[in-house]
Design a protein around this motif. Structure first.
Motif, PDB file in Angstrom:
ATOM      1  N   THR A  47     -17.604 -27.509 -32.296  1.00 46.42           N
ATOM      2  CA  THR A  47     -17.783 -26.347 -31.630  1.00 46.42           C
ATOM      3  C   THR A  47     -17.083 -26.339 -30.328  1.00 46.42           C
ATOM      4  OG1 THR A  47     -19.651 -25.696 -32.870  1.00 46.42           O
ATOM      5  CG2 THR A  47     -19.166 -24.363 -30.902  1.00 46.42           C
ATOM      6  N   VAL A  48     -16.251 -25.291 -29.796  1.00 45.93           N
ATOM      7  CA  VAL A  48     -15.468 -25.523 -28.734  1.00 45.93           C
ATOM      8  C   VAL A  48     -15.620 -24.053 -27.957  1.00 45.93           C
ATOM      9  CG1 VAL A  48     -13.771 -27.083 -29.389  1.00 45.93           C
ATOM     10  CG2 VAL A  48     -13.183 -24.510 -29.785  1.00 45.93           C
ATOM     11  N   SER A  49     -15.637 -23.818 -26.692  1.00 45.38           N
ATOM     12  CA  SER A  49     -15.660 -22.672 -25.820  1.00 45.38           C
ATOM     13  C   SER A  49     -14.301 -22.270 -25.368  1.00 45.38           C
ATOM     14  CB  SER A  49     -16.490 -22.801 -24.692  1.00 45.38           C
ATOM     15  OG  SER A  49     -17.749 -22.929 -25.034  1.00 45.38           O
ATOM     16  N   GLU A  50     -14.048 -21.047 -25.417  1.00 46.60           N
ATOM     17  CA  GLU A  50     -12.603 -20.495 -24.881  1.00 46.60           C
ATOM     18  C   GLU A  50     -12.290 -21.233 -23.739  1.00 46.60           C
ATOM     19  OE1 GLU A  50     -10.613 -16.350 -23.547  1.00 46.60           O
ATOM     20  OE2 GLU A  50     -12.797 -16.692 -23.223  1.00 46.60           O
ATOM     21  N   GLY A  51     -11.312 -21.824 -23.547  1.00 41.95           N
ATOM     22  CA  GLY A  51     -10.909 -22.696 -22.451  1.00 41.95           C
ATOM     23  C   GLY A  51     -11.064 -23.925 -22.189  1.00 41.95           C
ATOM     24  N   ASP A  52     -11.948 -24.697 -23.357  1.00 38.66           N
ATOM     25  CA  ASP A  52     -12.211 -25.959 -23.297  1.00 38.66           C
ATOM     26  C   ASP A  52     -11.017 -26.824 -23.598  1.00 38.66           C
ATOM     27  OD1 ASP A  52     -14.714 -25.564 -22.845  1.00 38.66           O
ATOM     28  OD2 ASP A  52     -15.634 -26.106 -25.076  1.00 38.66           O
ATOM     29  N   ILE A  53     -10.771 -27.836 -22.794  1.00 37.42           N
ATOM     30  CA  ILE A  53      -9.530 -28.695 -22.954  1.00 37.42           C
ATOM     31  C   ILE A  53      -9.861 -29.388 -24.396  1.00 37.42           C
ATOM     32  CG2 ILE A  53      -8.611 -31.002 -22.327  1.00 37.42           C
ATOM     33  CD1 ILE A  53      -9.288 -30.582 -19.418  1.00 37.42           C
ATOM     34  N   ILE A  54      -8.814 -29.319 -25.199  1.00 39.92           N
ATOM     35  CA  ILE A  54      -8.867 -29.763 -26.695  1.00 39.92           C
ATOM     36  C   ILE A  54      -7.924 -31.017 -26.883  1.00 39.92           C
ATOM     37  CG2 ILE A  54      -9.973 -27.840 -27.599  1.00 39.92           C
ATOM     38  CD1 ILE A  54      -7.257 -26.864 -28.542  1.00 39.92           C
ATOM     39  N   ALA A  55      -7.038 -31.161 -26.096  1.00 44.04           N
ATOM     40  CA  ALA A  55      -5.726 -32.261 -26.247  1.00 44.04           C
ATOM     41  C   ALA A  55      -5.230 -32.593 -24.870  1.00 44.04           C
ATOM     42  CB  ALA A  55      -4.793 -31.659 -27.237  1.00 44.04           C
TER      43      ALA A  55
END
Length: 436
Positions: A47-55
């Motif tokens: 689960t991720v939030s808006e603006g989380d670093i994903i890469a």
């Protein structure tokens, strides 16, 4: 030079921008910069939030981070066709949950008290890339830290492709934010000065450009006729030197840092609003849709999803052009997602699409006649495709190409001359770097 003229009739048609619909699912490619493939730090089920670093790219310094444009759940890591035609890996996220930035009243940060190193860190952390040449997007932090970059900043406030309006519209609607973003970048690089390069047709209001910010040493407001080929580095430097001659307040050259409106706007949001790069303002046009628009689109939104906001198709597109008819790309699928370097999308029906097949060069000389640098694109094509030997002094002139793509636009055989010259130029530059 501070004289400005009446507004362009095309720009008058756009008085505001809109937020595009939030898609049910986004597809975020792991390639958002040239020659950089980032590594996903999330997995399906996360689960991720808006603006989380994903890469990110842990083995290379100064690479801009990639953030989740929406809150939700990662559904897959899979292949996708990027807007530049390359097939790369992407992260799919199904939208769900509350937003961290959308609809929030974001408090402005005082950037003037921050050190250059702190500003650089923020630009990288928030994912700012330089899209001055949207075919070659680079991390702005990486360019600033490049020892070959000289201490002058040039901000082009209009589009290099005459068919595209995205940078021009952004400058019209967010002038002060772009100015502030440029000043932030100037302070981050300890610039000797800033040149703001305007189209003299854009807006009368540019004559009221407010005084220089105290955080910046020197600025020059420079109005040009963008109908001439002055949107690229070498032409800008030449015209600047010709215009100011001995009255220059500071020097610029091709090693100066050249940015566009989008880059400065992203820098403003990253530092002042503390917001990562999760969307892009895009000019959408073409005869297949009911009306054109200037939309703020979430990264990872497919072109198919964008069209649904515009009321669907009048006609199914036979051609989808990214980033302008002269310097952009043609993509084959509506499932292509928006990336940081997408500035415009044009949907063209079959009746307006000419034969797209490429034929052999007919030696018409059109490319030579239109080239603002006096090059011979047909000779580069013969060398690149057929191994024809050409004098070394002619081959070396490839590095003089300003990437205006005028040669492509006049070639009756539809040869990708600009791309061929670019390939030769990159090879020559790499050979020169290896020798040094």
């Amino acid at each position: 030079m501070t004289s400005f003229y009446g507004a362009s009739s095309k720009l008058k048609n756009y008085s505001f921008s809109e937020n595009a619909f939030i898609p049910k699912e986004v597809t975020v490619p792991l390639v958002q910069e040239k020659d950089v493939i980032c590594r996903s730090i999330v997995e399906p089920g996360d689960t991720v939030s808006e603006g989380d670093i994903i890469a990110t790219y842990k083995d290379k310094s100064f690479t801009a981070r990639i953030h989740s444009p929406v809150p939700g759940k990662v559904t897959a890591i899979e292949s996708v066709v990027n807007p530049n035609g390359r097939q790369d890996v992407s992260i799919k996220i199904k939208t769900a949950g509350s937003f961290s930035y959308l609809g929030k009243n974001l408090r402005e940060q005082d950037w003037t008290a921050l050190t250059p190193d702190t500003l650089l860190g923020k630009l990288s952390e928030k994912g700012v890339v330089n899209t001055f040449n949207c075919g070659k997007p680079y991390s702005i932090e990486g360019q600033i830290n490049n020892p070959k970059t000289s201490k002058a900043l040039v901000v082009r406030m209009f589009d290099e492709d005459p068919v595209r309006l995205s940078d021009s519209l952004l400058s019209k609607m967010f002038l002060e934010e772009i100015r502030t973003g440029a000043y932030i970048i100037a302070k981050a690089m300890n610039a000797d000065g800033v040149v703001f390069l305007f189209d003299q047709k854009v807006s009368k209001t540019l004559g009221d450009f407010i005084p220089l910010h105290p955080a910046v040493k020197t600025e020059v407001i420079f109005a040009v006729n963008k109908d001439q080929p002055v949107a690229h580095k070498k032409e800008i430097v030449h015209l600047y030197n010709k215009t100011f001659k001995k009255d220059k307040q500071f020097e610029i050259d091709t090693k100066s840092l050249f940015i566009d409106s989008h880059t400065a706007f992203d820098a403003y949001n990253a530092v002042v609003k503390n917001t990562p790069v999760i969307s892009r303002y895009i000019h959408i046009s073409g005869n297949c849709i009911d009306s054109s628009a200037f939309l703020n689109v979430r990264l990872g939104t497919t072109f198919k999803d964008i069209v649904s906001q515009l009321g669907g198709w009048i006609e199914k597109p036979a051609l989808i052009i990214i980033n302008g008819h002269m310097s952009g790309y043609s993509v084959q699928t509506l499932e292509t997602p928006v990336t940081k370097y997408v500035k415009s999308v044009s949907f063209i029906s079959k009746k307006y699409v000419n034969d797209q097949r490429m034929f052999d060069c007919i030696f018409c000389g059109n490319c030579r006649a239109v080239c603002p640098r006096g090059l011979s694109p047909d000779l580069f094509f013969a060398n690149h495709n057929y191994g024809k030997e050409i004098p070394e002094k002619v081959l070396l002139t490839a590095t003089d190409c300003c990437e205006c793509s005028y040669c492509n636009s006049v070639c009756p055989s539809r040869i990708p001359l600009s791309q061929i010259i670019d390939s030769i130029k990159e090879k020559l530059l790499k050979e020169n770097e290896n020798e040094n």
